[in-house]
Design a protein around this motif. Sequence first.
Motif, PDB file in Angstrom:
ATOM      1  N   ARG A  52      33.525  83.199  24.855  1.00 18.79           N
ATOM      2  CA  ARG A  52      33.775  84.613  25.162  1.00 18.79           C
ATOM      3  C   ARG A  52      32.732  85.495  24.494  1.00 18.79           C
ATOM      4  O   ARG A  52      32.156  86.400  25.120  1.00 18.79           O
ATOM      5  CB  ARG A  52      35.177  85.007  24.706  1.00 18.79           C
ATOM      6  CG  ARG A  52      35.512  86.483  24.963  1.00 18.79           C
ATOM      7  CD  ARG A  52      36.913  86.843  24.504  1.00 18.79           C
ATOM      8  NE  ARG A  52      37.926  86.178  25.320  1.00 18.79           N
ATOM      9  CZ  ARG A  52      38.650  85.128  24.942  1.00 18.79           C
ATOM     10  NH1 ARG A  52      38.463  84.595  23.736  1.00 18.79           N
ATOM     11  NH2 ARG A  52      39.553  84.597  25.741  1.00 18.79           N
ATOM     12  N   GLU A  53      32.450  85.229  23.233  1.00 19.41           N
ATOM     13  CA  GLU A  53      31.459  86.023  22.495  1.00 19.41           C
ATOM     14  C   GLU A  53      30.062  85.848  23.076  1.00 19.41           C
ATOM     15  O   GLU A  53      29.318  86.827  23.249  1.00 19.41           O
ATOM     16  CB  GLU A  53      31.475  85.625  21.015  1.00 19.41           C
ATOM     17  CG  GLU A  53      30.553  86.459  20.154  1.00 19.41           C
ATOM     18  CD  GLU A  53      30.657  86.089  18.683  1.00 19.41           C
ATOM     19  OE1 GLU A  53      29.831  86.598  17.893  1.00 19.41           O
ATOM     20  OE2 GLU A  53      31.548  85.292  18.331  1.00 19.41           O
ATOM     21  N   ILE A  54      29.705  84.603  23.393  1.00 16.34           N
ATOM     22  CA  ILE A  54      28.389  84.327  23.980  1.00 16.34           C
ATOM     23  C   ILE A  54      28.242  85.027  25.329  1.00 16.34           C
ATOM     24  O   ILE A  54      27.200  85.617  25.637  1.00 16.34           O
ATOM     25  CB  ILE A  54      28.184  82.804  24.143  1.00 16.34           C
ATOM     26  CG1 ILE A  54      28.087  82.134  22.764  1.00 16.34           C
ATOM     27  CG2 ILE A  54      26.943  82.502  24.968  1.00 16.34           C
ATOM     28  CD1 ILE A  54      28.122  80.620  22.818  1.00 16.34           C
ATOM     29  N   TRP A  55      29.300  84.982  26.137  1.00 20.97           N
ATOM     30  CA  TRP A  55      29.277  85.576  27.475  1.00 20.97           C
ATOM     31  C   TRP A  55      29.060  87.093  27.397  1.00 20.97           C
ATOM     32  O   TRP A  55      28.254  87.658  28.134  1.00 20.97           O
ATOM     33  CB  TRP A  55      30.582  85.256  28.187  1.00 20.97           C
ATOM     34  CG  TRP A  55      30.633  85.666  29.632  1.00 20.97           C
ATOM     35  CD1 TRP A  55      31.390  86.671  30.173  1.00 20.97           C
ATOM     36  CD2 TRP A  55      29.927  85.077  30.725  1.00 20.97           C
ATOM     37  NE1 TRP A  55      31.202  86.746  31.530  1.00 20.97           N
ATOM     38  CE2 TRP A  55      30.304  85.775  31.901  1.00 20.97           C
ATOM     39  CE3 TRP A  55      29.009  84.024  30.825  1.00 20.97           C
ATOM     40  CZ2 TRP A  55      29.785  85.447  33.161  1.00 20.97           C
ATOM     41  CZ3 TRP A  55      28.499  83.706  32.075  1.00 20.97           C
ATOM     42  CH2 TRP A  55      28.881  84.406  33.224  1.00 20.97           C
ATOM     43  N   HIS A  56      29.774  87.730  26.495  1.00 18.80           N
ATOM     44  CA  HIS A  56      29.631  89.181  26.365  1.00 18.80           C
ATOM     45  C   HIS A  56      28.253  89.559  25.817  1.00 18.80           C
ATOM     46  O   HIS A  56      27.621  90.505  26.301  1.00 18.80           O
ATOM     47  CB  HIS A  56      30.732  89.745  25.466  1.00 18.80           C
ATOM     48  CG  HIS A  56      32.068  89.833  26.133  1.00 18.80           C
ATOM     49  ND1 HIS A  56      32.300  90.610  27.247  1.00 18.80           N
ATOM     50  CD2 HIS A  56      33.260  89.233  25.850  1.00 18.80           C
ATOM     51  CE1 HIS A  56      33.565  90.492  27.621  1.00 18.80           C
ATOM     52  NE2 HIS A  56      34.162  89.652  26.798  1.00 18.80           N
ATOM     53  N   GLN A 102      23.338  95.114  27.792  1.00 18.55           N
ATOM     54  CA  GLN A 102      22.099  95.751  28.252  1.00 18.55           C
ATOM     55  C   GLN A 102      21.574  95.178  29.564  1.00 18.55           C
ATOM     56  O   GLN A 102      20.411  95.362  29.906  1.00 18.55           O
ATOM     57  CB  GLN A 102      21.001  95.629  27.173  1.00 18.55           C
ATOM     58  CG  GLN A 102      21.358  96.192  25.818  1.00 18.55           C
ATOM     59  CD  GLN A 102      21.693  97.674  25.861  1.00 18.55           C
ATOM     60  OE1 GLN A 102      21.105  98.416  26.630  1.00 18.55           O
ATOM     61  NE2 GLN A 102      22.642  98.093  25.034  1.00 18.55           N
ATOM     62  N   LYS A 103      22.418  94.475  30.320  1.00 18.61           N
ATOM     63  CA  LYS A 103      22.018  93.975  31.623  1.00 18.61           C
ATOM     64  C   LYS A 103      22.741  94.765  32.712  1.00 18.61           C
ATOM     65  O   LYS A 103      23.715  95.462  32.452  1.00 18.61           O
ATOM     66  CB  LYS A 103      22.334  92.479  31.770  1.00 18.61           C
ATOM     67  CG  LYS A 103      21.520  91.588  30.828  1.00 18.61           C
ATOM     68  CD  LYS A 103      21.850  90.127  31.054  1.00 18.61           C
ATOM     69  CE  LYS A 103      21.112  89.228  30.075  1.00 18.61           C
ATOM     70  NZ  LYS A 103      19.674  89.193  30.310  1.00 18.61           N
ATOM     71  N   LEU A 113      27.591 102.128  36.175  1.00 16.92           N
ATOM     72  CA  LEU A 113      28.362 101.165  35.389  1.00 16.92           C
ATOM     73  C   LEU A 113      29.844 101.527  35.346  1.00 16.92           C
ATOM     74  O   LEU A 113      30.717 100.673  35.536  1.00 16.92           O
ATOM     75  CB  LEU A 113      27.795 101.100  33.966  1.00 16.92           C
ATOM     76  CG  LEU A 113      28.567 100.239  32.956  1.00 16.92           C
ATOM     77  CD1 LEU A 113      28.590  98.781  33.381  1.00 16.92           C
ATOM     78  CD2 LEU A 113      27.949 100.374  31.567  1.00 16.92           C
ATOM     79  N   LYS A 114      30.137 102.797  35.107  1.00 19.52           N
ATOM     80  CA  LYS A 114      31.528 103.240  35.023  1.00 19.52           C
ATOM     81  C   LYS A 114      32.258 103.040  36.340  1.00 19.52           C
ATOM     82  O   LYS A 114      33.429 102.619  36.367  1.00 19.52           O
ATOM     83  CB  LYS A 114      31.577 104.715  34.613  1.00 19.52           C
ATOM     84  CG  LYS A 114      32.971 105.256  34.401  1.00 19.52           C
ATOM     85  CD  LYS A 114      32.928 106.704  33.948  1.00 19.52           C
ATOM     86  CE  LYS A 114      34.329 107.268  33.749  1.00 19.52           C
ATOM     87  NZ  LYS A 114      34.307 108.699  33.321  1.00 19.52           N
ATOM     88  N   GLU A 115      31.579 103.307  37.448  1.00 18.64           N
ATOM     89  CA  GLU A 115      32.207 103.151  38.762  1.00 18.64           C
ATOM     90  C   GLU A 115      32.412 101.676  39.105  1.00 18.64           C
ATOM     91  O   GLU A 115      33.422 101.313  39.720  1.00 18.64           O
ATOM     92  CB  GLU A 115      31.354 103.848  39.821  1.00 18.64           C
ATOM     93  CG  GLU A 115      31.380 105.368  39.696  1.00 18.64           C
ATOM     94  CD  GLU A 115      30.290 106.061  40.487  1.00 18.64           C
ATOM     95  OE1 GLU A 115      30.469 107.256  40.790  1.00 18.64           O
ATOM     96  OE2 GLU A 115      29.254 105.427  40.785  1.00 18.64           O
ATOM     97  N   ALA A 116      31.468 100.824  38.701  1.00 20.77           N
ATOM     98  CA  ALA A 116      31.638  99.383  38.908  1.00 20.77           C
ATOM     99  C   ALA A 116      32.843  98.875  38.119  1.00 20.77           C
ATOM    100  O   ALA A 116      33.647  98.072  38.617  1.00 20.77           O
ATOM    101  CB  ALA A 116      30.370  98.635  38.482  1.00 20.77           C
TER     102      ALA A 116
END
Length: 279
Positions: free
Chosen positions: A126-130, A135-136, A230-233
């Motif tokens: 979970r940590e690695i995934w986040h 920044q992507k 980003l917010k709308e996604a």
Amino acid sequence: MAPVPNLFLSRTFFRISTSVIKRSFMTTQSRAEKALEDLSKNAYYEKYADKIAQLQKTSPQEFLSRVEQLEKHKTPTKKPEQVTEGKFSQLLNPKKPLDHAEASEAPLDKVMKIDLIKDKSADEIREIWHEYHVQKNFIAAVVPAHDYEELETRGREFPTFLFALPRSQGYEFIMSQFDRNCVHFTPLLYYQVHKENAPECLTITHYVEFKDSKKIVLMRGEYDKNVIDLKEAQCLANQLQLYYVRPTTEKLELLQRFTEKPDEFKHMDVIKQIENLSL
């Protein structure tokens, strides 16, 4: 995206267009001339001039339809350089149909080397995934396996739905379509122009490689920053969860009505649901 029954789509678009849009009753020729004059002032006109001229010549009504839909979709709060070119291009150009290989289920090893994380714990993954997605141009989450099973089950039962996305001057309707381990989202107006070849504004992919062994499913959503931010996604991803994972009675009824009784489906009911939320 897979096509939706024509009867329902035409009725849906008629309701939206008649209630929201006031079109003038100029003749086709004069409207085309006015539309071309307006388009010529666009900074990206020269880039698409040949395609525009060809479309106007071969199908003037479709030309006018696309221009009108482009005008409807302008959002002044966005940066013109980003939004205008993206929408200008997408309304003229549908996405290419997927071949058989591209249509297969998206695997995790296309994103990350599974061998490097398969021995990690669920919390470590979970940590690695986040961290990987910071920044992507993606939204990302780690979904409990039982939540994904609920999503998958309802996705098979209700493969298509219509979400309301808050905009600066109202709401925009976004079509969603389940396809294997992906959920595709596209603005309804894009669908009206390009049907199943409409370009997506967001694609959410669920990677199930660790569903059995770690009881987690890795999710990420890639969005078109020329269409949504980003917010709308994240808003669309949140609504997907609220309708398909742990829906209230009202939301479940909307899913059923949209799928089984489209004539009784009311767009305002979807808007009412989102107005009661703080996403």
